[in-house]
Design a protein around this motif. Structure first.
Motif, PDB file in Angstrom:
ATOM      1  N   MET A   7      40.236  35.630  42.475  1.00 27.35           N
ATOM      2  CA  MET A   7      40.425  36.974  43.027  1.00 27.35           C
ATOM      3  C   MET A   7      41.898  37.274  43.253  1.00 27.35           C
ATOM      4  O   MET A   7      42.387  38.354  42.919  1.00 27.35           O
ATOM      5  CB  MET A   7      39.663  37.103  44.349  1.00 27.35           C
ATOM      6  CG  MET A   7      38.165  37.240  44.211  1.00 27.35           C
ATOM      7  SD  MET A   7      37.421  37.494  45.837  1.00 27.35           S
ATOM      8  CE  MET A   7      35.775  37.990  45.348  1.00 27.35           C
ATOM      9  N   PHE A  20      41.997  45.609  49.328  1.00 28.91           N
ATOM     10  CA  PHE A  20      40.765  46.401  49.360  1.00 28.91           C
ATOM     11  C   PHE A  20      40.617  47.049  50.737  1.00 28.91           C
ATOM     12  O   PHE A  20      40.824  46.397  51.763  1.00 28.91           O
ATOM     13  CB  PHE A  20      39.548  45.520  49.056  1.00 28.91           C
ATOM     14  CG  PHE A  20      39.479  45.069  47.631  1.00 28.91           C
ATOM     15  CD1 PHE A  20      39.075  45.942  46.628  1.00 28.91           C
ATOM     16  CD2 PHE A  20      39.829  43.765  47.277  1.00 28.91           C
ATOM     17  CE1 PHE A  20      39.022  45.536  45.304  1.00 28.91           C
ATOM     18  CE2 PHE A  20      39.773  43.350  45.956  1.00 28.91           C
ATOM     19  CZ  PHE A  20      39.375  44.234  44.965  1.00 28.91           C
ATOM     20  N   PHE A  68      40.664  51.605  47.376  1.00 25.30           N
ATOM     21  CA  PHE A  68      40.450  50.363  46.637  1.00 25.30           C
ATOM     22  C   PHE A  68      39.162  49.720  47.138  1.00 25.30           C
ATOM     23  O   PHE A  68      39.081  49.237  48.272  1.00 25.30           O
ATOM     24  CB  PHE A  68      41.641  49.424  46.816  1.00 25.30           C
ATOM     25  CG  PHE A  68      42.949  50.044  46.377  1.00 25.30           C
ATOM     26  CD1 PHE A  68      43.000  50.876  45.267  1.00 25.30           C
ATOM     27  CD2 PHE A  68      44.115  49.819  47.075  1.00 25.30           C
ATOM     28  CE1 PHE A  68      44.186  51.457  44.857  1.00 25.30           C
ATOM     29  CE2 PHE A  68      45.323  50.396  46.674  1.00 25.30           C
ATOM     30  CZ  PHE A  68      45.356  51.218  45.564  1.00 25.30           C
ATOM     31  N   THR A 110      46.895  42.763  38.270  1.00 22.91           N
ATOM     32  CA  THR A 110      46.743  44.220  38.315  1.00 22.91           C
ATOM     33  C   THR A 110      47.972  44.871  38.934  1.00 22.91           C
ATOM     34  O   THR A 110      48.509  45.859  38.411  1.00 22.91           O
ATOM     35  CB  THR A 110      45.476  44.598  39.111  1.00 22.91           C
ATOM     36  OG1 THR A 110      44.337  43.937  38.541  1.00 22.91           O
ATOM     37  CG2 THR A 110      45.254  46.101  39.076  1.00 22.91           C
ATOM     38  N   ARG A 111      48.443  44.318  40.041  1.00 26.61           N
ATOM     39  CA  ARG A 111      49.632  44.874  40.702  1.00 26.61           C
ATOM     40  C   ARG A 111      50.890  44.693  39.849  1.00 26.61           C
ATOM     41  O   ARG A 111      51.797  45.528  39.889  1.00 26.61           O
ATOM     42  CB  ARG A 111      49.828  44.198  42.057  1.00 26.61           C
ATOM     43  CG  ARG A 111      48.801  44.613  43.101  1.00 26.61           C
ATOM     44  CD  ARG A 111      49.155  44.062  44.472  1.00 26.61           C
ATOM     45  NE  ARG A 111      48.154  44.437  45.462  1.00 26.61           N
ATOM     46  CZ  ARG A 111      48.088  45.611  46.072  1.00 26.61           C
ATOM     47  NH1 ARG A 111      49.008  46.538  45.800  1.00 26.61           N
ATOM     48  NH2 ARG A 111      47.149  45.879  46.946  1.00 26.61           N
ATOM     49  N   LEU A 154      44.061  41.332  50.169  1.00 25.47           N
ATOM     50  CA  LEU A 154      44.368  41.651  48.779  1.00 25.47           C
ATOM     51  C   LEU A 154      44.587  43.149  48.560  1.00 25.47           C
ATOM     52  O   LEU A 154      45.102  43.548  47.515  1.00 25.47           O
ATOM     53  CB  LEU A 154      43.245  41.164  47.863  1.00 25.47           C
ATOM     54  CG  LEU A 154      43.119  39.649  47.685  1.00 25.47           C
ATOM     55  CD1 LEU A 154      41.919  39.313  46.800  1.00 25.47           C
ATOM     56  CD2 LEU A 154      44.390  39.071  47.074  1.00 25.47           C
ATOM     57  N   MET A 184      43.985  40.295  41.222  1.00 29.71           N
ATOM     58  CA  MET A 184      44.687  41.396  41.898  1.00 29.71           C
ATOM     59  C   MET A 184      46.189  41.317  41.648  1.00 29.71           C
ATOM     60  O   MET A 184      46.867  42.345  41.486  1.00 29.71           O
ATOM     61  CB  MET A 184      44.395  41.376  43.398  1.00 29.71           C
ATOM     62  CG  MET A 184      44.967  42.583  44.134  1.00 29.71           C
ATOM     63  SD  MET A 184      44.345  44.183  43.546  1.00 29.71           S
ATOM     64  CE  MET A 184      42.823  44.292  44.510  1.00 29.71           C
ATOM     65  N   SER A 185      46.723  40.102  41.572  1.00 33.67           N
ATOM     66  CA  SER A 185      48.148  39.938  41.302  1.00 33.67           C
ATOM     67  C   SER A 185      48.514  40.492  39.926  1.00 33.67           C
ATOM     68  O   SER A 185      49.527  41.184  39.765  1.00 33.67           O
ATOM     69  CB  SER A 185      48.529  38.458  41.407  1.00 33.67           C
ATOM     70  OG  SER A 185      49.876  38.255  41.044  1.00 33.67           O
ATOM     71  N   TRP A 200      36.212  47.238  41.829  1.00 32.34           N
ATOM     72  CA  TRP A 200      35.636  46.060  41.181  1.00 32.34           C
ATOM     73  C   TRP A 200      34.126  46.177  41.267  1.00 32.34           C
ATOM     74  O   TRP A 200      33.557  46.262  42.371  1.00 32.34           O
ATOM     75  CB  TRP A 200      36.069  44.773  41.875  1.00 32.34           C
ATOM     76  CG  TRP A 200      37.498  44.359  41.642  1.00 32.34           C
ATOM     77  CD1 TRP A 200      38.497  45.075  41.064  1.00 32.34           C
ATOM     78  CD2 TRP A 200      38.081  43.101  42.011  1.00 32.34           C
ATOM     79  NE1 TRP A 200      39.666  44.362  41.049  1.00 32.34           N
ATOM     80  CE2 TRP A 200      39.437  43.141  41.626  1.00 32.34           C
ATOM     81  CE3 TRP A 200      37.595  41.949  42.645  1.00 32.34           C
ATOM     82  CZ2 TRP A 200      40.315  42.072  41.845  1.00 32.34           C
ATOM     83  CZ3 TRP A 200      38.461  40.889  42.866  1.00 32.34           C
ATOM     84  CH2 TRP A 200      39.798  40.950  42.460  1.00 32.34           C
TER      85      TRP A 200
END
Length: 460
Positions: A125, A168, A146, A132-133, A166, A129-130, A112
């Motif tokens: 945020m 990272f 990440f 993206t996953r 998350l 991320m949710s 990011w």
């Protein structure tokens, strides 16, 4: 040998020209709008056939305040509500891009960048991320890199804890300089305590790598003042450092017009700052990776360089050269198969293209075989500081000295100036050449970047 012993004044004058940082070859200057979504889909098909891992770059363009030195694509606003419509468009782009790629392909890298990624709220945020996953196959914590760019003014220990939860596991902190006068001159007031508390929180939460960003050549900097900043950074012991050369280009970047040119360090002072930086960091045990990067010997960046697996992309030096890069968000640049592509540069056009169910790509570049040859040479020189001529001839099917007959005189001059050594087997960059690696790479660039000097920063 100390860095200050590598140059004389005539060498500095000869090689102090403008040129690309080569985060890609060809550079973004060559991207054009004849590259279409259909071209992109063809490259995705080639990419899926290869089946390499993936890398994702997500651009969060918002900043609360402007830093006068900044040349990034950003939107300055104090209204946090502006982020939500953008994020909704970004969610849609993530879903559309994921549909194109084989779902079995693993995302080994995620980054990011900004702007200021920590501009967005905790809930935003989590949602990003949710999404993206949900759409991409992210590697686990042991295998994935990440990372996120952090403005310590926009973070606290609780937010650092959330970022680790998350997924990272690496972060980069923007610092630039701890000196209060320098901070005031560039409109980035940031206390040491803010920065160091974020670094400590990252260690507490188990982040695997902590990187800091510094800039030399800013107004009111001196060798002494920047050395004092470096002392404090070394004491904090980050895993990596990026120490960028400030490129004062006010004609190209409007915020830089707020910087007073008379307050910038002279060329000789700026070079002395660079010398001091290299000497101070290497004496502290950091490995000089190249150009603007330093790392501890056990950091994956230094390990990749030792193993000949270092890569360079739009974020700088990186590992995982085998990954195709998908750029997500306005202005983002991707590298898929044998092409580069860039998204729309304005918020309105980016959101409108997605509202029309279109990928927001507005320009790109398909590499020719010649581009691939030159890219490989430039990448290996800038990453390894050496080139195995026979190996690259066998890999790409050409005779080096016949193909680059016009480059040989420049290589001889570099050798005369003790920047490199070369023979029929290899090119080996010497210590002074490491500081001038952009100049060496430039002679392999067929796009005559020398004639576009206003677009690029000075090499020294």
């Amino acid at each position: 040998m100390a860095a200050s012993e590598l140059f004389n004044e005539s060498l500095i004058r000869r090689y102090d020209i403008s040129g690309p940082r080569y985060t890609s070859y060809p550079t973004a200057v060559e991207f054009n709008e004849s590259f279409t979504n259909e071209d992109y889909l063809q490259q995705v098909e080639h990419s899926n056939q290869r089946g390499n891992p993936l890398s994702l770059y997500l651009h969060i363009p918002f900043c609360d305040t402007v830093c006068f030195y900044c040349a990034c694509n950003k939107i300055i606003t104090k209204n946090r509500l502006h982020a939500q419509p953008y994020l909704e468009s970004l969610h849609k782009e993530i879903a559309m891009q994921a549909e194109l790629f084989d779902s079995q392909r693993q995302v080994r890298q995620l980054h990011w960048g900004g702007g200021t990624p920590t501009f967005i709220s905790t809930d935003q945020m989590i949602a990003l991320m949710s999404v993206t996953r949900q759409h991409f196959n992210l590697a686990d914590d042991d295998n994935g890199e990440f990372s996120i760019e952090i403005d310590p003014r926009e973070a606290d220990p609780e937010r650092i804890k959330l970022l680790r939860q998350l997924g990272f596991n690496r972060l980069s902190l923007g610092i630039q300089d701890f000196n209060p006068e320098v901070q005031k001159a560039v409109n980035r007031i940031q206390s040491e305590q803010q920065t160091l508390s974020v670094m400590q929180a990252a260690r507490t939460e188990g982040f695997k790598s902590i990187s800091v960003d510094l800039i030399y050549g800013l107004p009111k900097q001196s060798v002494k003042s920047f050395s004092e900043t470096l002392e404090k950074i070394i004491a904090a012991s980050p895993d990596r450092l990026s120490v960028f050369n400030y490129a004062h280009m006010p004609a190209n970047f409007k915020p830089q017009r707020q910087i007073k040119s008379e307050e910038l360090p002279s060329a000789s002072e700026k070079l002395a700052i660079l010398y001091q930086t290299i000497d101070q960091l290497t004496e502290a045990g950091y490995v000089y990776i190249g150009m603007d990067h330093f790392a501890k010997p056990d950091n994956e960046l230094a390990i990749a360089q030792r193993q000949g697996q270092l890569h360079r992309n739009f974020q700088g030096y990186a590992t995982h050269a085998d990954c195709d890069l998908i750029g997500l968000g306005m202005t983002s640049i991707g590298s898929v198969a044998n092409a580069y592509m860039q998204n729309e540069k304005t918020l309105e056009s980016y959101q409108q293209r997605l509202a029309n169910n279109e990928l927001p790509i507005f320009r790109g570049y398909k590499l020719s075989h010649d581009d691939i040859i030159r890219r490989q040479i430039i990448t290996r020189l800038i990453c390894d500081f050496s080139l195995d001529i026979q190996a690259i001839e066998e890999q790409l099917g050409y005779d080096f000295f016949s193909y680059f007959v016009d480059v040989i005189p420049a290589l001889r001059q570099f050798a005369k100036d003790q920047l490199l050594e070369f023979d029929t087997q290899s090119i080996r960059i010497l210590p002074a050449g490491r500081l001038l690696i952009r100049n060496i790479c430039l002679v392999f660039d067929r796009y005559s970047q020398q004639h576009q000097q206003s677009r690029f920063s000075k090499a020294i």
